[in-house]
Structures are given as structure tokens and as C-alpha cells.
Scaffold this motif. Structure first.
Motif, PDB file in Angstrom:
ATOM      1  N   VAL A  33      23.288  -6.980 -10.845  1.00 59.16           N
ATOM      2  CA  VAL A  33      24.665  -7.443 -11.005  1.00 59.16           C
ATOM      3  C   VAL A  33      25.517  -6.273 -11.491  1.00 59.16           C
ATOM      4  CG1 VAL A  33      26.166  -8.953 -12.363  1.00 59.16           C
ATOM      5  CG2 VAL A  33      24.050  -9.854 -11.367  1.00 59.16           C
ATOM      6  N   ARG A  34      24.965  -5.460 -12.374  1.00 60.24           N
ATOM      7  CA  ARG A  34      25.689  -4.292 -12.889  1.00 60.24           C
ATOM      8  C   ARG A  34      26.077  -3.351 -11.752  1.00 60.24           C
ATOM      9  NH1 ARG A  34      29.436  -2.200 -14.508  1.00 60.24           N
ATOM     10  NH2 ARG A  34      29.383  -0.114 -15.334  1.00 60.24           N
ATOM     11  N   THR A  35      25.188  -3.174 -10.782  1.00 62.00           N
ATOM     12  CA  THR A  35      25.485  -2.329  -9.624  1.00 62.00           C
ATOM     13  C   THR A  35      26.693  -2.878  -8.867  1.00 62.00           C
ATOM     14  OG1 THR A  35      23.198  -1.584  -9.380  1.00 62.00           O
ATOM     15  CG2 THR A  35      24.585  -1.469  -7.413  1.00 62.00           C
ATOM     16  N   LEU A  36      26.698  -4.179  -8.633  1.00 62.73           N
ATOM     17  CA  LEU A  36      27.822  -4.786  -7.916  1.00 62.73           C
ATOM     18  C   LEU A  36      29.121  -4.651  -8.709  1.00 62.73           C
ATOM     19  CD1 LEU A  36      26.223  -7.965  -6.309  1.00 62.73           C
ATOM     20  CD2 LEU A  36      26.572  -5.694  -5.317  1.00 62.73           C
ATOM     21  N   ARG A  37      29.033  -4.796 -10.008  1.00 58.96           N
ATOM     22  CA  ARG A  37      30.236  -4.634 -10.847  1.00 58.96           C
ATOM     23  C   ARG A  37      30.730  -3.187 -10.799  1.00 58.96           C
ATOM     24  NH1 ARG A  37      28.125  -8.610 -15.401  1.00 58.96           N
ATOM     25  NH2 ARG A  37      29.004 -10.530 -14.560  1.00 58.96           N
ATOM     26  N   TYR A  38      29.785  -2.252 -10.760  1.00 57.75           N
ATOM     27  CA  TYR A  38      30.165  -0.839 -10.647  1.00 57.75           C
ATOM     28  C   TYR A  38      30.833  -0.584  -9.291  1.00 57.75           C
ATOM     29  CZ  TYR A  38      30.000   4.224 -10.929  1.00 57.75           C
ATOM     30  OH  TYR A  38      30.345   5.547 -10.961  1.00 57.75           O
ATOM     31  N   TYR A  39      30.294  -1.174  -8.234  1.00 52.17           N
ATOM     32  CA  TYR A  39      30.934  -1.067  -6.916  1.00 52.17           C
ATOM     33  C   TYR A  39      32.362  -1.614  -6.971  1.00 52.17           C
ATOM     34  CZ  TYR A  39      26.337  -0.190  -4.671  1.00 52.17           C
ATOM     35  OH  TYR A  39      25.127   0.320  -4.286  1.00 52.17           O
ATOM     36  N   GLU A  40      32.544  -2.692  -7.724  1.00 51.54           N
ATOM     37  CA  GLU A  40      33.886  -3.263  -7.888  1.00 51.54           C
ATOM     38  C   GLU A  40      34.795  -2.288  -8.635  1.00 51.54           C
ATOM     39  OE1 GLU A  40      34.713  -7.216  -9.239  1.00 51.54           O
ATOM     40  OE2 GLU A  40      32.831  -7.945  -8.381  1.00 51.54           O
ATOM     41  N   GLU A  41      34.280  -1.661  -9.693  1.00 54.21           N
ATOM     42  CA  GLU A  41      35.063  -0.693 -10.456  1.00 54.21           C
ATOM     43  C   GLU A  41      35.526   0.457  -9.558  1.00 54.21           C
ATOM     44  OE1 GLU A  41      32.862   0.691 -13.876  1.00 54.21           O
ATOM     45  OE2 GLU A  41      32.425  -1.376 -14.492  1.00 54.21           O
ATOM     46  N   MET A  42      34.677   0.827  -8.611  1.00 58.70           N
ATOM     47  CA  MET A  42      35.006   1.916  -7.689  1.00 58.70           C
ATOM     48  C   MET A  42      35.864   1.439  -6.515  1.00 58.70           C
ATOM     49  SD  MET A  42      31.753   4.405  -7.427  1.00 58.70           S
ATOM     50  CE  MET A  42      32.797   5.557  -6.562  1.00 58.70           C
ATOM     51  N   ASP A  43      36.093   0.140  -6.426  1.00 60.41           N
ATOM     52  CA  ASP A  43      36.858  -0.487  -5.338  1.00 60.41           C
ATOM     53  C   ASP A  43      36.130  -0.399  -3.996  1.00 60.41           C
ATOM     54  OD1 ASP A  43      38.944  -2.052  -4.420  1.00 60.41           O
ATOM     55  OD2 ASP A  43      40.287  -0.373  -4.063  1.00 60.41           O
ATOM     56  N   LEU A  44      34.790  -0.422  -4.056  1.00 65.51           N
ATOM     57  CA  LEU A  44      33.989  -0.492  -2.838  1.00 65.51           C
ATOM     58  C   LEU A  44      33.871  -1.930  -2.351  1.00 65.51           C
ATOM     59  CD1 LEU A  44      31.179   2.036  -3.762  1.00 65.51           C
ATOM     60  CD2 LEU A  44      32.664   2.191  -1.747  1.00 65.51           C
ATOM     61  N   ILE A  45      33.819  -2.862  -3.291  1.00 60.30           N
ATOM     62  CA  ILE A  45      33.751  -4.286  -2.964  1.00 60.30           C
ATOM     63  C   ILE A  45      34.660  -5.041  -3.923  1.00 60.30           C
ATOM     64  CG2 ILE A  45      31.367  -4.184  -2.106  1.00 60.30           C
ATOM     65  CD1 ILE A  45      30.597  -5.641  -4.788  1.00 60.30           C
ATOM     66  N   GLY A  46      34.801  -6.313  -3.669  1.00 59.69           N
ATOM     67  CA  GLY A  46      35.545  -7.171  -4.567  1.00 59.69           C
ATOM     68  C   GLY A  46      35.256  -8.614  -4.209  1.00 59.69           C
ATOM     69  N   PRO A  47      35.456  -9.512  -5.150  1.00 62.51           N
ATOM     70  CA  PRO A  47      35.220 -10.922  -4.831  1.00 62.51           C
ATOM     71  C   PRO A  47      36.246 -11.413  -3.818  1.00 62.51           C
ATOM     72  CG  PRO A  47      36.217 -10.717  -6.994  1.00 62.51           C
ATOM     73  CD  PRO A  47      35.941  -9.330  -6.510  1.00 62.51           C
ATOM     74  N   VAL A  48      35.814 -12.326  -2.968  1.00 61.68           N
ATOM     75  CA  VAL A  48      36.719 -12.933  -1.999  1.00 61.68           C
ATOM     76  C   VAL A  48      37.662 -13.877  -2.725  1.00 61.68           C
ATOM     77  CG1 VAL A  48      36.814 -14.429   0.034  1.00 61.68           C
ATOM     78  CG2 VAL A  48      35.006 -12.727  -0.176  1.00 61.68           C
ATOM     79  N   LYS A  49      37.125 -14.538  -3.727  1.00 62.92           N
ATOM     80  CA  LYS A  49      37.921 -15.437  -4.563  1.00 62.92           C
ATOM     81  C   LYS A  49      37.155 -15.706  -5.841  1.00 62.92           C
ATOM     82  CE  LYS A  49      37.058 -20.075  -3.286  1.00 62.92           C
ATOM     83  NZ  LYS A  49      37.608 -21.258  -2.657  1.00 62.92           N
ATOM     84  N   ARG A  50      37.748 -16.503  -6.700  1.00 62.98           N
ATOM     85  CA  ARG A  50      37.095 -16.895  -7.960  1.00 62.98           C
ATOM     86  C   ARG A  50      36.952 -18.404  -7.984  1.00 62.98           C
ATOM     87  NH1 ARG A  50      36.014 -12.802 -12.092  1.00 62.98           N
ATOM     88  NH2 ARG A  50      37.041 -10.934 -11.368  1.00 62.98           N
ATOM     89  N   SER A  51      35.881 -18.850  -8.595  1.00 63.14           N
ATOM     90  CA  SER A  51      35.660 -20.292  -8.723  1.00 63.14           C
ATOM     91  C   SER A  51      36.567 -20.850  -9.807  1.00 63.14           C
ATOM     92  CB  SER A  51      34.196 -20.564  -9.079  1.00 63.14           C
ATOM     93  OG  SER A  51      33.939 -20.150 -10.412  1.00 63.14           O
ATOM     94  N   SER A  52      36.572 -22.168  -9.944  1.00 58.23           N
ATOM     95  CA  SER A  52      37.391 -22.791 -10.995  1.00 58.23           C
ATOM     96  C   SER A  52      36.933 -22.326 -12.378  1.00 58.23           C
ATOM     97  CB  SER A  52      37.328 -24.309 -10.892  1.00 58.23           C
ATOM     98  OG  SER A  52      35.985 -24.744 -10.982  1.00 58.23           O
ATOM     99  N   GLY A  53      35.656 -21.944 -12.487  1.00 59.30           N
ATOM    100  CA  GLY A  53      35.132 -21.416 -13.747  1.00 59.30           C
ATOM    101  C   GLY A  53      35.292 -19.903 -13.867  1.00 59.30           C
TER     102      GLY A  53
END
Length: 163
Positions: A33-53
């Protein structure tokens, strides 16, 4: 997409599109999960949307983009190089369909050129190594023909230059 447990996949109100949580996506891609968050920090990926939670949610496109990132990393591309090749995730999400097509075409052309340049660099490096190996064989051939001098490595000017 693989079938995952109900806590890993959520559905939109229409019920037709399935989304993955960051944990499920990480597991599916065999990264942390940390890897994916790091990819997000670098703007390589991002969530499509967020859940109600407020959980990050991803889709099939996210999975494909992560697989592309991992494939390029497998080819020894740095994350900065991968960002140049794939382009920032946040920018690609703001395009209209026509702009997305144009951007995809441009991005693919850039990827092709980047890979071509990388192959050229690797071929040059490979030729240089081959040249050095040939020189080493020529310079050290007297040592191979007879018993090496006990101080050969200490006195070899070729080794001094190439180490």
C-alpha cells in the motif's frame, strides 16, 4: 478483473462498475500500500474516486497503469523516467475525450522515442564494455600464455586506468 472479497470491492450506485480499495489493488499488483501511496505522491496514479468513508477507490484503468509502471521498473526505468513516459496522472484525468485521444497518441509517441533512446544508450554501453573486454584480453594475453607474474596486477597500467 479478479473476483475479490466484498470488503475489497465496492460498486457504484448503478451497480455496473466495480472499484478496488487501495489494499485490494496493492494485493492484486503484488506491491505494498505504501508503494501505491508513493506512486500517488509522484502523481503516477491516483484514485478514481473516494468512497463515502473516504477510502481511495481504483478501477481497471488504475490496474493497467500500475502494471505499466511495474513493467517499466522491470526494465530499470527510474520513477522519474516513468513519469516522463506515462505523464502525470492528474493532468490526464482533466482532458476531454478528444484531448485524451490526442494526449494518448502524443504519449505513445514519446514512450516509443524514450524507449528507442534508451535502447541506443544501452547498445552504446554494451559496445563500450565489449571493447574494454577485447582490450583486456589483448593486454593481459602475455599473462595468460605464461604463468602470471606475481605482481602483474599491481604493475598493470591497463588495470590502473580501467578500475
Amino acid at each position: 478483473m479478479q473476483t475479490l472479497s466484498p470488503d475489497a470491492v465496492t460498486e457504484t450506485a448503478a451497480g455496473s462498475d466495480s472499484f478496488l480499495t487501495i489494499g485490494a489493488l496493492a494485493k492484486l499488483c503484488n506491491v505494498t500500500v505504501r508503494t501505491l501511496r508513493y506512486y500517488e505522491e509522484m502523481d503516477l496514479i491516483g484514485p478514481v474516486k473516494r468512497s463515502s468513508g473516504k477510502y481511495r477507490l481504483y478501477n481497471q484503468h488504475s490496474l493497467k497503469r500500475i502494471n505499466a509502471i511495474l513493467a517499466l521498473q522491470g526494465l530499470n526505468f527510474s520513477l522519474d523516467e516513468i513519469l516522463k513516459v506515462l505523464g502525470p496522472y492528474s493532468i490526464s484525468r482533466s482532458y476531454s475525450k478528444q484531448e485524451q485521444i490526442a494526449h494518448t497518441r502524443e504519449s505513445l509517441s514519446q514512450q516509443k522515442q524514450f524507449i528507442h533512446d534508451k535502447i541506443t544508450q544501452l547498445n552504446t554501453l554494451n559496445q563500450d564494455i565489449e571493447h574494454r573486454l577485447n582490450l583486456l584480453d589483448k593486454v593481459c594475453s602475455p599473462c595468460h600464455d605464461t604463468a602470471p607474474h606475481e605482481h602483474c596486477a599491481e604493475q598493470c597500467s591497463f588495470l590502473e586506468v580501467h578500475n
